[in-house]
Write an enzyme that holds these catalytic residues in place. Sequence first.
Site, PDB file in Angstrom:
ATOM      1  N   HIS A  10      -2.028  14.623 -26.674  1.00 38.37           N
ATOM      2  CA  HIS A  10      -1.981  13.261 -26.136  1.00 38.37           C
ATOM      3  C   HIS A  10      -3.196  12.402 -26.470  1.00 38.37           C
ATOM      4  O   HIS A  10      -3.118  11.180 -26.419  1.00 38.37           O
ATOM      5  CB  HIS A  10      -1.755  13.298 -24.620  1.00 38.37           C
ATOM      6  CG  HIS A  10      -0.327  13.580 -24.249  1.00 38.37           C
ATOM      7  ND1 HIS A  10       0.295  14.771 -24.566  1.00 38.37           N
ATOM      8  CD2 HIS A  10       0.625  12.815 -23.632  1.00 38.37           C
ATOM      9  CE1 HIS A  10       1.552  14.742 -24.122  1.00 38.37           C
ATOM     10  NE2 HIS A  10       1.777  13.572 -23.567  1.00 38.37           N
ATOM     11  N   GLU A  25       7.730  17.076 -25.977  1.00 41.15           N
ATOM     12  CA  GLU A  25       7.091  17.557 -24.744  1.00 41.15           C
ATOM     13  C   GLU A  25       7.598  18.962 -24.388  1.00 41.15           C
ATOM     14  O   GLU A  25       6.864  19.767 -23.800  1.00 41.15           O
ATOM     15  CB  GLU A  25       7.345  16.594 -23.573  1.00 41.15           C
ATOM     16  CG  GLU A  25       6.821  15.172 -23.768  1.00 41.15           C
ATOM     17  CD  GLU A  25       5.311  15.010 -23.512  1.00 41.15           C
ATOM     18  OE1 GLU A  25       4.623  16.015 -23.237  1.00 41.15           O
ATOM     19  OE2 GLU A  25       4.828  13.868 -23.595  1.00 41.15           O
ATOM     20  N   HIS A  28       6.946   7.589 -27.647  1.00 41.61           N
ATOM     21  CA  HIS A  28       5.853   8.407 -27.124  1.00 41.61           C
ATOM     22  C   HIS A  28       5.944   9.860 -27.620  1.00 41.61           C
ATOM     23  O   HIS A  28       4.950  10.438 -28.072  1.00 41.61           O
ATOM     24  CB  HIS A  28       5.852   8.355 -25.596  1.00 41.61           C
ATOM     25  CG  HIS A  28       4.821   9.246 -24.966  1.00 41.61           C
ATOM     26  ND1 HIS A  28       3.469   9.061 -25.152  1.00 41.61           N
ATOM     27  CD2 HIS A  28       4.948  10.346 -24.172  1.00 41.61           C
ATOM     28  CE1 HIS A  28       2.806  10.009 -24.497  1.00 41.61           C
ATOM     29  NE2 HIS A  28       3.678  10.794 -23.889  1.00 41.61           N
ATOM     30  N   GLU A  63      -5.496  16.506 -11.686  1.00 40.75           N
ATOM     31  CA  GLU A  63      -6.060  16.805 -13.002  1.00 40.75           C
ATOM     32  C   GLU A  63      -7.558  17.061 -12.987  1.00 40.75           C
ATOM     33  O   GLU A  63      -8.331  16.375 -13.657  1.00 40.75           O
ATOM     34  CB  GLU A  63      -5.724  15.653 -13.973  1.00 40.75           C
ATOM     35  CG  GLU A  63      -5.888  16.093 -15.424  1.00 40.75           C
ATOM     36  CD  GLU A  63      -5.401  15.023 -16.405  1.00 40.75           C
ATOM     37  OE1 GLU A  63      -4.245  14.590 -16.266  1.00 40.75           O
ATOM     38  OE2 GLU A  63      -6.168  14.659 -17.289  1.00 40.75           O
ATOM     39  N   ARG A  65      -4.278  20.992 -15.026  1.00 36.16           N
ATOM     40  CA  ARG A  65      -3.343  19.924 -15.385  1.00 36.16           C
ATOM     41  C   ARG A  65      -3.729  19.253 -16.713  1.00 36.16           C
ATOM     42  O   ARG A  65      -2.883  18.697 -17.404  1.00 36.16           O
ATOM     43  CB  ARG A  65      -3.246  18.881 -14.255  1.00 36.16           C
ATOM     44  CG  ARG A  65      -2.163  17.846 -14.515  1.00 36.16           C
ATOM     45  CD  ARG A  65      -1.765  17.042 -13.295  1.00 36.16           C
ATOM     46  NE  ARG A  65      -0.682  16.138 -13.638  1.00 36.16           N
ATOM     47  CZ  ARG A  65       0.062  15.469 -12.773  1.00 36.16           C
ATOM     48  NH1 ARG A  65      -0.159  15.611 -11.488  1.00 36.16           N
ATOM     49  NH2 ARG A  65       1.025  14.667 -13.174  1.00 36.16           N
ATOM     50  N   LYS A 118       5.929  22.484 -15.386  1.00 37.81           N
ATOM     51  CA  LYS A 118       5.203  21.300 -14.922  1.00 37.81           C
ATOM     52  C   LYS A 118       4.957  21.368 -13.409  1.00 37.81           C
ATOM     53  O   LYS A 118       3.857  21.063 -12.940  1.00 37.81           O
ATOM     54  CB  LYS A 118       5.994  20.040 -15.277  1.00 37.81           C
ATOM     55  CG  LYS A 118       5.369  18.764 -14.762  1.00 37.81           C
ATOM     56  CD  LYS A 118       4.766  17.924 -15.851  1.00 37.81           C
ATOM     57  CE  LYS A 118       4.016  16.728 -15.292  1.00 37.81           C
ATOM     58  NZ  LYS A 118       4.263  15.503 -16.061  1.00 37.81           N
ATOM     59  N   ASN A 128      -2.296  17.576 -21.484  1.00 35.37           N
ATOM     60  CA  ASN A 128      -2.700  16.521 -22.409  1.00 35.37           C
ATOM     61  C   ASN A 128      -2.712  16.978 -23.863  1.00 35.37           C
ATOM     62  O   ASN A 128      -3.086  16.209 -24.747  1.00 35.37           O
ATOM     63  CB  ASN A 128      -4.087  15.987 -22.024  1.00 35.37           C
ATOM     64  CG  ASN A 128      -4.065  15.290 -20.676  1.00 35.37           C
ATOM     65  OD1 ASN A 128      -3.050  14.714 -20.293  1.00 35.37           O
ATOM     66  ND2 ASN A 128      -5.169  15.359 -19.953  1.00 35.37           N
ATOM     67  N   ARG A 163       0.814  -1.235   0.000  1.00 37.02           N
ATOM     68  CA  ARG A 163       0.000   0.000   0.000  1.00 37.02           C
ATOM     69  C   ARG A 163       0.840   1.274   0.000  1.00 37.02           C
ATOM     70  O   ARG A 163       0.378   2.335   0.425  1.00 37.02           O
ATOM     71  CB  ARG A 163      -0.985   0.025   1.167  1.00 37.02           C
ATOM     72  CG  ARG A 163      -2.028  -1.081   1.106  1.00 37.02           C
ATOM     73  CD  ARG A 163      -3.249  -0.760   1.965  1.00 37.02           C
ATOM     74  NE  ARG A 163      -4.134  -1.917   2.011  1.00 37.02           N
ATOM     75  CZ  ARG A 163      -4.100  -2.846   2.957  1.00 37.02           C
ATOM     76  NH1 ARG A 163      -3.247  -2.748   3.949  1.00 37.02           N
ATOM     77  NH2 ARG A 163      -4.937  -3.856   2.914  1.00 37.02           N
ATOM     78  N   LYS A 214       2.268  11.142 -11.692  1.00 32.20           N
ATOM     79  CA  LYS A 214       1.391  10.263 -12.472  1.00 32.20           C
ATOM     80  C   LYS A 214       2.149   8.970 -12.736  1.00 32.20           C
ATOM     81  O   LYS A 214       3.169   8.976 -13.419  1.00 32.20           O
ATOM     82  CB  LYS A 214       1.035  10.911 -13.818  1.00 32.20           C
ATOM     83  CG  LYS A 214      -0.178  11.800 -13.779  1.00 32.20           C
ATOM     84  CD  LYS A 214      -0.693  12.010 -15.206  1.00 32.20           C
ATOM     85  CE  LYS A 214      -1.859  12.950 -15.253  1.00 32.20           C
ATOM     86  NZ  LYS A 214      -2.341  13.169 -16.632  1.00 32.20           N
ATOM     87  N   HIS A 231      -1.990   8.939 -27.923  1.00 34.11           N
ATOM     88  CA  HIS A 231      -2.300   7.622 -27.353  1.00 34.11           C
ATOM     89  C   HIS A 231      -2.960   6.723 -28.395  1.00 34.11           C
ATOM     90  O   HIS A 231      -2.714   5.513 -28.425  1.00 34.11           O
ATOM     91  CB  HIS A 231      -3.196   7.779 -26.119  1.00 34.11           C
ATOM     92  CG  HIS A 231      -2.465   8.367 -24.939  1.00 34.11           C
ATOM     93  ND1 HIS A 231      -3.098   8.786 -23.804  1.00 34.11           N
ATOM     94  CD2 HIS A 231      -1.144   8.593 -24.737  1.00 34.11           C
ATOM     95  CE1 HIS A 231      -2.205   9.257 -22.942  1.00 34.11           C
ATOM     96  NE2 HIS A 231      -1.012   9.150 -23.488  1.00 34.11           N
TER      97      HIS A 231
END
Lengths: 378, 378
Positions: A265, A202, A282, A254, A258, A244, A262, A138, A160, A269
């Site tokens: 993205h 990026e 990527h 987000e 935030r 960032k 994206n 955990r 993330k 993706h």
Amino acid sequence: MNHGLTKHPSHSTTHSSAPQKLMVELANRSYPIYIGSDLLANPLIFADVPSASQAVIVSNQTVATWYLSALHGILKEKYPTVIPIVIPDGEEYKNLTVFEQVISQLLEHTCDRKTVLFALGGGVVGDLTGFVAACYMRGVPYIQIPTSLLAQVDSSVGGKTAINHTKGKNMVGAFYQPAMVVCDLKTLLSLPKREYLSGLAEVVKYGAIMDMRFFSWLEAHIEPILNMRMPELAFIVERSCRIKAQIVAMDETENHIRAWLNFGHTVAHAIEVGLGYGQWLHGEAVACGMVVETYIAQSLGLVTEHFVERLKHLLQAFDLPTSLPQLPAEDYLSIMRLDKKSIAGNIQFALVDGQGKASVVSVKDQDIYALLQTLLRA
Amino acid sequence: MNHGLTKHPSHSTTHSSAPQKLMVELANRSYPIYIGSDLLANPLIFADVPSASQAVIVSNQTVATWYLSALHGILKEKYPTVIPIVIPDGEEYKNLTVFEQVISQLLEHTCDRKTVLFALGGGVVGDLTGFVAACYMRGVPYIQIPTSLLAQVDSSVGGKTAINHTKGKNMVGAFYQPAMVVCDLKTLLSLPKREYLSGLAEVVKYGAIMDMRFFSWLEAHIEPILNMRMPELAFIVERSCRIKAQIVAMDETENHIRAWLNFGHTVAHAIEVGLGYGQWLHGEAVACGMVVETYIAQSLGLVTEHFVERLKHLLQAFDLPTSLPQLPAEDYLSIMRLDKKSIAGNIQFALVDGQGKASVVSVKDQDIYALLQTLLRA
């Protein structure tokens, strides 16, 4: 956001002298980002790592060859036991199988809930190790040591973490902040050219969504950036991390700003899932995704043709792809509909305005379809 | 902790009339626990569930037969789509394989990051669904509808989610709070006797660690509890949830007092792992674990023999096991060393003092070994 802008470096500035320290401000979970050259040879940088009886270095086959022994040497002064775990290199290994293998190895080494994980590598190593850290017993502490440009400017900062599913990127993950990020600029010099260029996508993104002055600076410094000159590298990483860190401090999970990150993205993706993980890097998918999404923004009247051309020109100068791979438009649509950002089947995009701001827009399937058809036929 | 004690019910009190509402106070993540009879026939209880275009009910084969259609009926008034996902029944299915299957089904149904998960079942369904909710698209809301006594009094409250690894219980998981917990006491009446009795172990635990007046009340009400009389059932669930909610509010991520809840669990997890998941029910292992750990406390002079006898007597009255299964003492030790609670290989126990308090104690391997040998020979 330009009010937070630091002085842009002149060509003569030496940035590699003293490491920079930025903070990601998240109350009792705030943490530092160190940026500098040769940090993996500098034990002082690691003075404040959490104590434990064991440290684990997760790395990939390629990066381990270069940097594992240096980090191991520093950490063995701090921890009674230092365990290396080496995973295969590539986006296609950021999956549940490798996740389970790493967990099993932690258990075999009787790692406890104080064990500290060190993610030494690019985005795949960082995302996967971060997710392991989020879940193992955990939650255990972890430290990001990004060795690719993409990881230094983006994925290592902000907590993330995730692994991929065959049906979608980063579908299983957690928001879980590291205890520290260490960006050693020297590691960038050993990157394959293609990976370095991929990271620049990026960097361009930060300019487009938050800081057009930075965007213009990139346009004016293409040659030294391509030549990986240290002052420009240092500035790129520092400026990107600063933007960032600001965004993450404002919106950790987000819920609003935030989502600007994206930009590019949603399409990226879909390219990565559609072609199969590991076909395009990527950052390459993000470059192409930003162009496609800016065409969408243009079709909605949000941005001028002039900006679309500037963006394409800058990305092409960095040898990044700007044309959509040939997949059926239907495939793009069905993958995007399943993207994390979709809500009730409505595809969402973070679209830029060409002035250094973005906004999240839900676009109708038929409008996306028509544009994809046009771009795929072009 | 007795200052927070509510009035104990007389035998004539009717508790099943109006649902009780307790709060787990965690700032902006606070949530209610509803306790009452026939709540699955009461749409008002579900008035405040988060909105989304889809709801998913995760249940097991056994519980689904009894209650899936009732919950489905209520939720279809609130959500355009309600998707049932049924997993096999048993602790041995609380694993990464079933986790992945549930994730894949969510993706096949194009569930988005607002989709609400409803965990309808016992501890296995609750722990696994909670962990899926924590990870799916980095977190979606979920609601616990525990249908076993163990889940109502313990596992559904407090946000500990997890799956098992062959090497250890709950080794992969997250702290992730539900949006609501709904305890319908009527579901307890359909439980197999063995499962009901197993849940009583955790009830006894609350008395031992926090509330000796409650412990004495249990000793005085064995018959009505065994006969599942509704006023006593209601009191047991409400009192247990109240204690758990207080502890979780003080220490969400188990840095101090929440560790008291681990009383009995170091040994219990070793029994479950040693025998193989599903051989003993969790509560059975906890009953035996509490007795063994109280012998340890007695050997350290922390508790009187009189309390050990009271504890054994109460657990035996509930037909719960108090003798350690025959496994080599070495096996117990090696599993306990790997338990989440171990630090640097030192085995930790939450030991009671017989006065309604507990403390976390690190015990030497040779002392544990000697006691295990004695108990296994007895």
